[in-house]
Motif scaffolding. Structure first.
Motif, PDB file in Angstrom:
ATOM      1  N   ARG A  26       0.830  -1.212   0.000  1.00 17.64           N
ATOM      2  CA  ARG A  26       0.000   0.000   0.000  1.00 17.64           C
ATOM      3  C   ARG A  26       0.858   1.251   0.000  1.00 17.64           C
ATOM      4  O   ARG A  26       0.587   2.204  -0.727  1.00 17.64           O
ATOM      5  CB  ARG A  26      -0.913   0.008   1.221  1.00 17.64           C
ATOM      6  CG  ARG A  26      -2.062  -0.920   1.114  1.00 17.64           C
ATOM      7  CD  ARG A  26      -3.018  -0.743   2.291  1.00 17.64           C
ATOM      8  NE  ARG A  26      -3.771  -1.943   2.465  1.00 17.64           N
ATOM      9  CZ  ARG A  26      -3.619  -2.823   3.447  1.00 17.64           C
ATOM     10  NH1 ARG A  26      -2.770  -2.598   4.412  1.00 17.64           N
ATOM     11  NH2 ARG A  26      -4.339  -3.908   3.496  1.00 17.64           N
ATOM     12  N   ASN A  30       0.897   4.212  -2.879  1.00 17.42           N
ATOM     13  CA  ASN A  30       0.661   5.622  -2.570  1.00 17.42           C
ATOM     14  C   ASN A  30       1.842   6.472  -3.000  1.00 17.42           C
ATOM     15  O   ASN A  30       1.670   7.548  -3.569  1.00 17.42           O
ATOM     16  CB  ASN A  30       0.412   5.806  -1.078  1.00 17.42           C
ATOM     17  CG  ASN A  30      -0.900   5.209  -0.643  1.00 17.42           C
ATOM     18  OD1 ASN A  30      -1.771   4.959  -1.460  1.00 17.42           O
ATOM     19  ND2 ASN A  30      -1.040   4.966   0.637  1.00 17.42           N
ATOM     20  N   ASP A  95      -7.087  14.893  -1.579  1.00 12.52           N
ATOM     21  CA  ASP A  95      -6.331  14.625  -0.356  1.00 12.52           C
ATOM     22  C   ASP A  95      -6.634  13.260   0.250  1.00 12.52           C
ATOM     23  O   ASP A  95      -5.839  12.742   1.029  1.00 12.52           O
ATOM     24  CB  ASP A  95      -6.591  15.723   0.674  1.00 12.52           C
ATOM     25  CG  ASP A  95      -8.077  15.891   1.003  1.00 12.52           C
ATOM     26  OD1 ASP A  95      -8.909  15.716   0.097  1.00 12.52           O
ATOM     27  OD2 ASP A  95      -8.393  16.195   2.169  1.00 12.52           O
ATOM     28  N   VAL A  96      -7.761  12.648  -0.101  1.00  8.21           N
ATOM     29  CA  VAL A  96      -8.111  11.349   0.472  1.00  8.21           C
ATOM     30  C   VAL A  96      -7.996  10.204  -0.534  1.00  8.21           C
ATOM     31  O   VAL A  96      -8.388   9.082  -0.235  1.00  8.21           O
ATOM     32  CB  VAL A  96      -9.535  11.361   1.093  1.00  8.21           C
ATOM     33  CG1 VAL A  96      -9.614  12.309   2.256  1.00  8.21           C
ATOM     34  CG2 VAL A  96     -10.582  11.686   0.063  1.00  8.21           C
ATOM     35  N   SER A  98      -5.334   8.522  -1.648  1.00  8.10           N
ATOM     36  CA  SER A  98      -4.475   7.411  -1.219  1.00  8.10           C
ATOM     37  C   SER A  98      -5.160   6.566  -0.152  1.00  8.10           C
ATOM     38  O   SER A  98      -5.084   5.332  -0.182  1.00  8.10           O
ATOM     39  CB  SER A  98      -3.126   7.921  -0.725  1.00  8.10           C
ATOM     40  OG  SER A  98      -3.308   8.827   0.337  1.00  8.10           O
ATOM     41  N   ASP A  99      -5.867   7.211   0.779  1.00  2.19           N
ATOM     42  CA  ASP A  99      -6.610   6.459   1.800  1.00  2.19           C
ATOM     43  C   ASP A  99      -7.740   5.651   1.162  1.00  2.19           C
ATOM     44  O   ASP A  99      -8.002   4.521   1.557  1.00  2.19           O
ATOM     45  CB  ASP A  99      -7.191   7.408   2.854  1.00  2.19           C
ATOM     46  CG  ASP A  99      -6.114   8.156   3.614  1.00  2.19           C
ATOM     47  OD1 ASP A  99      -5.010   7.591   3.768  1.00  2.19           O
ATOM     48  OD2 ASP A  99      -6.375   9.285   4.043  1.00  2.19           O
ATOM     49  N   TYR A 100      -8.396   6.239   0.168  1.00  2.00           N
ATOM     50  CA  TYR A 100      -9.466   5.539  -0.543  1.00  2.00           C
ATOM     51  C   TYR A 100      -8.925   4.284  -1.226  1.00  2.00           C
ATOM     52  O   TYR A 100      -9.519   3.207  -1.122  1.00  2.00           O
ATOM     53  CB  TYR A 100     -10.104   6.475  -1.570  1.00  2.00           C
ATOM     54  CG  TYR A 100     -11.114   5.792  -2.448  1.00  2.00           C
ATOM     55  CD1 TYR A 100     -12.409   5.571  -2.004  1.00  2.00           C
ATOM     56  CD2 TYR A 100     -10.777   5.336  -3.717  1.00  2.00           C
ATOM     57  CE1 TYR A 100     -13.341   4.930  -2.800  1.00  2.00           C
ATOM     58  CE2 TYR A 100     -11.694   4.700  -4.514  1.00  2.00           C
ATOM     59  CZ  TYR A 100     -12.974   4.501  -4.057  1.00  2.00           C
ATOM     60  OH  TYR A 100     -13.887   3.849  -4.844  1.00  2.00           O
ATOM     61  N   GLU A 102      -6.328   2.544  -0.441  1.00  2.00           N
ATOM     62  CA  GLU A 102      -6.010   1.548   0.580  1.00  2.00           C
ATOM     63  C   GLU A 102      -7.253   0.771   0.995  1.00  2.00           C
ATOM     64  O   GLU A 102      -7.226  -0.457   1.100  1.00  2.00           O
ATOM     65  CB  GLU A 102      -5.414   2.218   1.815  1.00  2.00           C
ATOM     66  CG  GLU A 102      -3.977   2.595   1.681  1.00  2.00           C
ATOM     67  CD  GLU A 102      -3.430   3.186   2.956  1.00  2.00           C
ATOM     68  OE1 GLU A 102      -3.874   2.775   4.053  1.00  2.00           O
ATOM     69  OE2 GLU A 102      -2.553   4.050   2.868  1.00  2.00           O
ATOM     70  N   LEU A 103      -8.347   1.484   1.239  1.00  2.00           N
ATOM     71  CA  LEU A 103      -9.582   0.830   1.669  1.00  2.00           C
ATOM     72  C   LEU A 103     -10.150  -0.065   0.571  1.00  2.00           C
ATOM     73  O   LEU A 103     -10.707  -1.127   0.856  1.00  2.00           O
ATOM     74  CB  LEU A 103     -10.607   1.878   2.114  1.00  2.00           C
ATOM     75  CG  LEU A 103     -10.220   2.651   3.378  1.00  2.00           C
ATOM     76  CD1 LEU A 103     -11.186   3.806   3.607  1.00  2.00           C
ATOM     77  CD2 LEU A 103     -10.186   1.738   4.576  1.00  2.00           C
ATOM     78  N   ILE A 113     -16.150   2.686   3.568  1.00  2.00           N
ATOM     79  CA  ILE A 113     -15.246   3.657   2.959  1.00  2.00           C
ATOM     80  C   ILE A 113     -15.774   5.071   3.159  1.00  2.00           C
ATOM     81  O   ILE A 113     -15.036   5.972   3.552  1.00  2.00           O
ATOM     82  CB  ILE A 113     -15.047   3.353   1.461  1.00  2.00           C
ATOM     83  CG1 ILE A 113     -14.271   2.058   1.271  1.00  2.00           C
ATOM     84  CG2 ILE A 113     -14.336   4.511   0.753  1.00  2.00           C
ATOM     85  CD1 ILE A 113     -14.175   1.590  -0.166  1.00  2.00           C
ATOM     86  N   ALA A 116     -15.359   6.087   6.815  1.00  2.00           N
ATOM     87  CA  ALA A 116     -13.965   6.263   7.213  1.00  2.00           C
ATOM     88  C   ALA A 116     -13.364   7.557   6.661  1.00  2.00           C
ATOM     89  O   ALA A 116     -12.563   8.205   7.329  1.00  2.00           O
ATOM     90  CB  ALA A 116     -13.141   5.068   6.750  1.00  2.00           C
ATOM     91  N   LEU A 117     -13.755   7.937   5.469  1.00  2.00           N
ATOM     92  CA  LEU A 117     -13.171   9.107   4.813  1.00  2.00           C
ATOM     93  C   LEU A 117     -14.044  10.351   4.886  1.00  2.00           C
ATOM     94  O   LEU A 117     -13.655  11.409   4.390  1.00  2.00           O
ATOM     95  CB  LEU A 117     -12.875   8.785   3.346  1.00  2.00           C
ATOM     96  CG  LEU A 117     -11.926   7.622   3.092  1.00  2.00           C
ATOM     97  CD1 LEU A 117     -11.766   7.391   1.602  1.00  2.00           C
ATOM     98  CD2 LEU A 117     -10.591   7.869   3.746  1.00  2.00           C
TER      99      LEU A 117
END
Length: 130
Positions: A26, A30, A95-96, A98-100, A102-103, A113, A116-117
């Motif tokens: 991950r 990213n 901005d989210v 990379s987190d998206y 990952e999920l 998702i 969380a975001l």
């Protein structure tokens, strides 16, 4: 064929080793996305790029728009950013991303998702299609 062999090897790992490996993958994904954006911006700032609309190499910097440098082509007079022409171009919440991703790799549901975001469920659905 390679996919199935890789899966077999991964399943032989202990759960903590698998989690560590997934975290490293991950992080690598990213970093790769961020590096693509940074390198694209550097290319444009060093006047080595071209207008994504007419492919002319004559453009100027015209200010910032939501933390991304804007450029204006002297030939076709259209403006663009380092995101123009890629899948992230029309996304508002970069901005989210990379987190998206990952999920999504963790195979979380759209509800999880979005919670969380702190994004709308429809947004999470739309991003999945891009």
């Amino acid at each position: 064929m390679i996919h199935s062999k890789l899966k077999e090897v991964l399943l032989l790992l202990e759960s903590d080793e698998r989690e560590k490996l997934l975290a490293e993958v991950r992080l690598e994904l990213n970093t790769e996305i961020e590096q693509q954006i940074i390198s694209r911006r550097e290319i444009l700032n060093n006047k080595q790029g071209a207008c994504p609309h007419c492919f002319e190499k004559t453009y100027i910097r015209t200010g910032l728009d939501k933390d991304s440098q804007r450029y204006k082509c002297k030939s076709c007079m259209r403006s663009f950013t380092e995101y123009t022409g890629i899948w992230m171009a029309r996304l508002r919440r970069r901005d989210v991303i990379s987190d998206y991703l990952e999920l999504v790799l963790e195979k979380k549901s759209l509800d999880k998702i979005s919670r969380a975001l702190s994004i709308n469920k429809k947004t999470a659905f739309d991003w999945r299609a891009t």
